[in-house]
Design an enzyme around this catalytic site. Structure first.
Site, short mmCIF file in Angstrom:
data_model
loop_
_atom_site.label_atom_id
_atom_site.label_comp_id
_atom_site.label_asym_id
_atom_site.label_seq_id
_atom_site.Cartn_x
_atom_site.Cartn_y
_atom_site.Cartn_z
N GLY A 165 13.44 85.99 17.46
CA GLY A 165 12.03 86.09 17.78
C GLY A 165 11.72 86.03 19.26
O GLY A 165 10.57 85.85 19.65
N ILE A 166 12.76 86.17 20.09
CA ILE A 166 12.55 86.18 21.53
C ILE A 166 12.84 87.58 22.07
O ILE A 166 13.51 88.38 21.41
CB ILE A 166 13.40 85.12 22.26
CG1 ILE A 166 14.90 85.36 22.04
CG2 ILE A 166 13.02 83.73 21.80
CD1 ILE A 166 15.79 84.42 22.82
N THR A 196 11.63 92.16 20.36
CA THR A 196 12.29 90.88 20.07
C THR A 196 13.57 91.05 19.25
O THR A 196 13.80 92.08 18.63
CB THR A 196 11.33 89.93 19.33
OG1 THR A 196 10.98 90.49 18.08
CG2 THR A 196 10.08 89.67 20.15
N ASP A 197 14.37 89.98 19.25
CA ASP A 197 15.60 89.97 18.46
C ASP A 197 15.41 89.11 17.22
O ASP A 197 14.30 88.69 16.91
CB ASP A 197 16.78 89.49 19.32
CG ASP A 197 16.60 88.08 19.84
OD1 ASP A 197 15.73 87.33 19.33
OD2 ASP A 197 17.35 87.70 20.76
N LEU A 198 16.49 88.83 16.51
CA LEU A 198 16.41 88.03 15.28
C LEU A 198 15.87 86.63 15.50
O LEU A 198 15.30 86.03 14.60
CB LEU A 198 17.79 87.94 14.61
CG LEU A 198 18.27 89.21 13.91
CD1 LEU A 198 19.71 89.04 13.44
CD2 LEU A 198 17.36 89.57 12.76
#
Length: 129
Positions: A17-18, A13-15
Site C-alpha cells: 500500500g505504499i 502503490t505496491d502490495l
C-alpha cells in the site's frame, strides 16, 4: 524552485500500500517535464532541432513512504549546468516532509546519440528564475 503537484493513485502503490520505489522516478520525470514547459522550452521542438535531454545518472534517497491518495509535490531546481549537461536537485514532498530526494544528471544528445553543447539561448532559458 519549480513545484508540481502529484496525487498518489492505487496504480502507484505496491502490495504493502505504499508508493512503489520506481514510481518516484516517474514522478520526478514529470516534474522535470513541467519545469521545462513552464520555462517555455518545448521538448518536441528540441527533438525536431536534433537534440534531446537523456538521464545519465540518478543518485536517489528514499526517506519515508508515500501512500494511496497522498497529495505530493515534486520540487525541481537546477543545480549545475555545463556545456552539454545539467544537474537537477529534485524532491518529493508531503506536507512539508521530504519523502524522496535525488540528484539527476541529464546530457543533451543529438540524433546520433552523441553529446552536444547546449545552445546559449537554451542555457539562458534554463537559468532564468
Amino acid at each position: 524552485m519549480h513545484q508540481f503537484p502529484i496525487r498518489v493513485y492505487y496504480e502507484d502503490t505496491d502490495l504493502a500500500g505504499i508508493v512503489y520505489y520506481a514510481n518516484y522516478l516517474k514522478f520526478i520525470e514529470r516534474g522535470r517535464s513541467e519545469w521545462l514547459r513552464d520555462l517555455g522550452i518545448d521538448q518536441v521542438v528540441l527533438k525536431r532541432e536534433g537534440m534531446v535531454f537523456v538521464v545519465r545518472r540518478v543518485e536517489a534517497d528514499y526517506l519515508a513512504p508515500a501512500h494511496f491518495d497522498d497529495h505530493l509535490s515534486v520540487e525541481s531546481q537546477l543545480h549545475e549546468i555545463g556545456s552539454a549537461r545539467i544537474a537537477m536537485r529534485q524532491s518529493v514532498i508531503r506536507a512539508g516532509k521530504t519523502l524522496f530526494s535525488a540528484l539527476v544528471t541529464l546530457v543533451c544528445i543529438n540524433d546520433a546519440g552523441r553529446p552536444v553543447r547546449i545552445p546559449p539561448a537554451l542555457v539562458a532559458q534554463l537559468t532564468q528564475n
